[in-house]
Motif scaffolding. Structure first.
Motif, PDB file in Angstrom:
ATOM      1  N   TYR A  66       0.847  -1.185   0.000  1.00  0.00           N
ATOM      2  CA  TYR A  66       0.000   0.000   0.000  1.00  0.00           C
ATOM      3  C   TYR A  66       0.889   1.243   0.000  1.00  0.00           C
ATOM      4  O   TYR A  66       1.751   1.397   0.851  1.00  0.00           O
ATOM      5  CB  TYR A  66      -0.923  -0.050   1.220  1.00  0.00           C
ATOM      6  N   ASN A  87       0.050   3.992   6.508  1.00  0.00           N
ATOM      7  CA  ASN A  87      -0.564   4.697   7.644  1.00  0.00           C
ATOM      8  C   ASN A  87       0.442   5.101   8.712  1.00  0.00           C
ATOM      9  O   ASN A  87       0.133   5.917   9.569  1.00  0.00           O
ATOM     10  CB  ASN A  87      -1.618   3.805   8.331  1.00  0.00           C
ATOM     11  N   GLY A 137     -11.057  -1.500   6.181  1.00  0.00           N
ATOM     12  CA  GLY A 137     -10.048  -0.499   5.795  1.00  0.00           C
ATOM     13  C   GLY A 137     -10.416   0.866   6.354  1.00  0.00           C
ATOM     14  O   GLY A 137     -10.383   1.874   5.647  1.00  0.00           O
ATOM     15  N   ASP A 141      -8.385  -2.895   9.583  1.00  0.00           N
ATOM     16  CA  ASP A 141      -7.458  -2.243   8.657  1.00  0.00           C
ATOM     17  C   ASP A 141      -6.168  -3.047   8.667  1.00  0.00           C
ATOM     18  O   ASP A 141      -5.875  -3.770   9.629  1.00  0.00           O
ATOM     19  CB  ASP A 141      -7.176  -0.793   9.100  1.00  0.00           C
ATOM     20  N   ASP A 173      -6.290  -8.085   6.796  1.00  0.00           N
ATOM     21  CA  ASP A 173      -6.011  -7.796   5.390  1.00  0.00           C
ATOM     22  C   ASP A 173      -7.186  -8.329   4.572  1.00  0.00           C
ATOM     23  O   ASP A 173      -7.366  -9.541   4.452  1.00  0.00           O
ATOM     24  CB  ASP A 173      -4.695  -8.481   4.986  1.00  0.00           C
ATOM     25  N   ILE A 174      -7.989  -7.417   4.010  1.00  0.00           N
ATOM     26  CA  ILE A 174      -9.216  -7.833   3.318  1.00  0.00           C
ATOM     27  C   ILE A 174      -8.918  -8.630   2.043  1.00  0.00           C
ATOM     28  O   ILE A 174      -9.759  -9.390   1.569  1.00  0.00           O
ATOM     29  CB  ILE A 174     -10.128  -6.608   3.022  1.00  0.00           C
ATOM     30  N   ARG A 226     -14.559   2.273   2.106  1.00  0.00           N
ATOM     31  CA  ARG A 226     -14.401   3.498   1.296  1.00  0.00           C
ATOM     32  C   ARG A 226     -12.934   3.675   0.950  1.00  0.00           C
ATOM     33  O   ARG A 226     -12.074   3.664   1.845  1.00  0.00           O
ATOM     34  CB  ARG A 226     -14.916   4.701   2.099  1.00  0.00           C
TER      35      ARG A 226
HETATM   36  C1  LIG Z   1      -7.181   5.858   1.352  1.00  0.00           C
HETATM   37  S1  LIG Z   1      -7.282   5.139   2.936  1.00  0.00           S
HETATM   38  C2  LIG Z   1      -9.035   5.286   3.252  1.00  0.00           C
HETATM   39  C3  LIG Z   1      -9.355   5.228   4.723  1.00  0.00           C
HETATM   40  C4  LIG Z   1     -10.832   5.346   5.063  1.00  0.00           C
HETATM   41  N1  LIG Z   1     -11.576   4.185   4.587  1.00  0.00           N
HETATM   42  C5  LIG Z   1     -11.425   6.616   4.517  1.00  0.00           C
HETATM   43  O1  LIG Z   1     -12.163   6.563   3.534  1.00  0.00           O
HETATM   44  O2  LIG Z   1     -11.148   7.687   5.073  1.00  0.00           O
HETATM   45  C6  LIG Z   1      -7.135   3.397   2.606  1.00  0.00           C
HETATM   46  C7  LIG Z   1      -7.141   2.542   3.860  1.00  0.00           C
HETATM   47  O3  LIG Z   1      -7.239   1.171   3.447  1.00  0.00           O
HETATM   48  C8  LIG Z   1      -6.317   0.408   4.204  1.00  0.00           C
HETATM   49  N2  LIG Z   1      -5.958  -0.757   3.417  1.00  0.00           N
HETATM   50  C9  LIG Z   1      -5.208  -0.813   2.281  1.00  0.00           C
HETATM   51  N3  LIG Z   1      -5.091  -2.096   1.861  1.00  0.00           N
HETATM   52  C10 LIG Z   1      -5.795  -2.852   2.759  1.00  0.00           C
HETATM   53  C11 LIG Z   1      -6.048  -4.254   2.887  1.00  0.00           C
HETATM   54  N4  LIG Z   1      -5.541  -5.122   1.993  1.00  0.00           N
HETATM   55  N5  LIG Z   1      -6.803  -4.699   3.926  1.00  0.00           N
HETATM   56  C12 LIG Z   1      -7.309  -3.813   4.834  1.00  0.00           C
HETATM   57  N6  LIG Z   1      -7.106  -2.470   4.780  1.00  0.00           N
HETATM   58  C13 LIG Z   1      -6.347  -2.008   3.748  1.00  0.00           C
HETATM   59  C14 LIG Z   1      -5.164   1.354   4.451  1.00  0.00           C
HETATM   60  O4  LIG Z   1      -4.353   0.927   5.536  1.00  0.00           O
HETATM   61  C15 LIG Z   1      -5.891   2.670   4.713  1.00  0.00           C
HETATM   62  O5  LIG Z   1      -6.218   2.835   6.066  1.00  0.00           O
END
Ligand SMILES: C[S@@+](CC[C@H](N)C(=O)[O-])C[C@H]1O[C@@H](n2cnc3c(N)ncnc32)[C@H](O)[C@@H]1O
Length: 266
Positions: A7, A11, A50, A74, A92-93, A111
């Motif tokens: 990613y 974060n 996430g 997340d 991890d989704i 989102r």
């Molecule tokens: C752009 S941020 C969006 C955060 C929040 N959902 C928002 O809309 O404000 C993307 C988020 O997705 C998480 N993320 C990225 N890949 C992921 C995965 N494979 N599994 C879970 N979370 C993930 C990141 O750590 C981050 O917190």
């Protein structure tokens, strides 16, 4: 550019907090409107996938109340803190198994997450398995290819530089496996996954002070990668940040496509 599926906007970097606050200011009103339309109410069981920052899971925890349940997951939960109203777990989704028994949730929401996940199909399957029959999946994802400009009116050299640096940022995202036209695919993907009543809309700000906060934090977060890949020079980054922080640019975001559908009742 060498393939790298991590990613991009880690974060753990300090700018992540500013990015989450700006995303919240820009997109929470639209997200909460969708929750209202879907009828989120006391007693609902909700999975926020996430979650990133706390604003969305906190709103959900307030809405579902003590008889409901909110699970926020997340890859990196450092900006989230749990309590009796909100359970926080690292997950991890795209790779981990379902963190709860199948059929547990009335609503699953993500989102700006799937666009970054390498195995998006697996992630979608996992979220649908988590829904009870009749439960709702709400996915909100950007579609940068639909509206690629940071400055929709390219009125001078500062706007031209802003749009060029934005193209560089998108190259970095694509090199990490992000699908830059994912948002538009959501209605078809939800229908093909067997969801019913599939509906979608889109929203993006044309200019807002929060867009400048988001852009400054994003550029600082990816500046080393932009430089390392020859997508910007130090001087260009400094000039762009100066224009952004002085408020000289009308900055937009990519369209956010919100798409929802219901798991058929058995
Ligand atoms: C752009 S941020 C969006 C955060 C929040 N959902 C928002 O809309 O404000 C993307 C988020 O997705 C998480 N993320 C990225 N890949 C992921 C995965 N494979 N599994 C879970 N979370 C993930 C990141 O750590 C981050 O917190």
């Amino acid at each position: 550019m060498a393939p790298d599926e991590r990613y991009l906007l880690d974060n753990r970097q300090t700018e992540a907090g500013a990015r989450f606050d700006a995303l919240s200011e820009l997109f929470d009103p639209s997200t909460f409107r969708h929750f209202d339309v879907l009828g989120v109410a006391p007693g609902w069981r909700v999975w926020e996938v996430g979650a990133g920052g706390p604003s969305v899971p906190r709103w959900l925890a307030d809405r579902v109340g003590p008889t409901g349940r909110v699970l926020a997951t997340d890859l990196d939960t450092s900006w989230l803190s749990g309590d009796t109203a909100l359970e926080v777990r690292r997950h991890d989704i795209g790779a981990d198994p379902l963190p709860v028994p199948a059929g547990s949730f009335d609503l699953v929401h993500a989102r700006l997450v799937l666009v970054h996940v390498a195995d998006r199909e697996q992630a979608l399957r996992t979220m649908i398995h988590a829904l009870r029959p009749g439960g709702v999946l709400l996915l909100e994802d950007a579609d940068p290819a639909l509206q690629p400009l940071l400055c929709p009116e390219e009125s001078g050299p500062e706007q031209e530089l802003a749009n060029r640096l934005r193209r560089g940022f998108r190259e970095l995202l694509a090199s990490r496996g992000a699908d830059l036209s994912y948002g538009r695919k959501l209605p078809r993907l939800l229908r093909e996954a067997g969801l019913t009543d599939v509906t979608a809309d889109a929203y993006f700000p044309i200019t807002s002070p929060a867009c400048a906060v988001l852009e400054a934090a994003t550029v600082r977060q990816v500046s080393a990668s932009l430089l390392a890949n020859g997508l910007a020079t130090e001087e260009e980054l400094a000039r762009h940040l100066d224009a952004v922080e002085a408020g000289r640019l009308d900055l937009a975001t990519s369209p956010m496509i919100s798409c929802w559908g219901r798991r058929p009742a058995e």
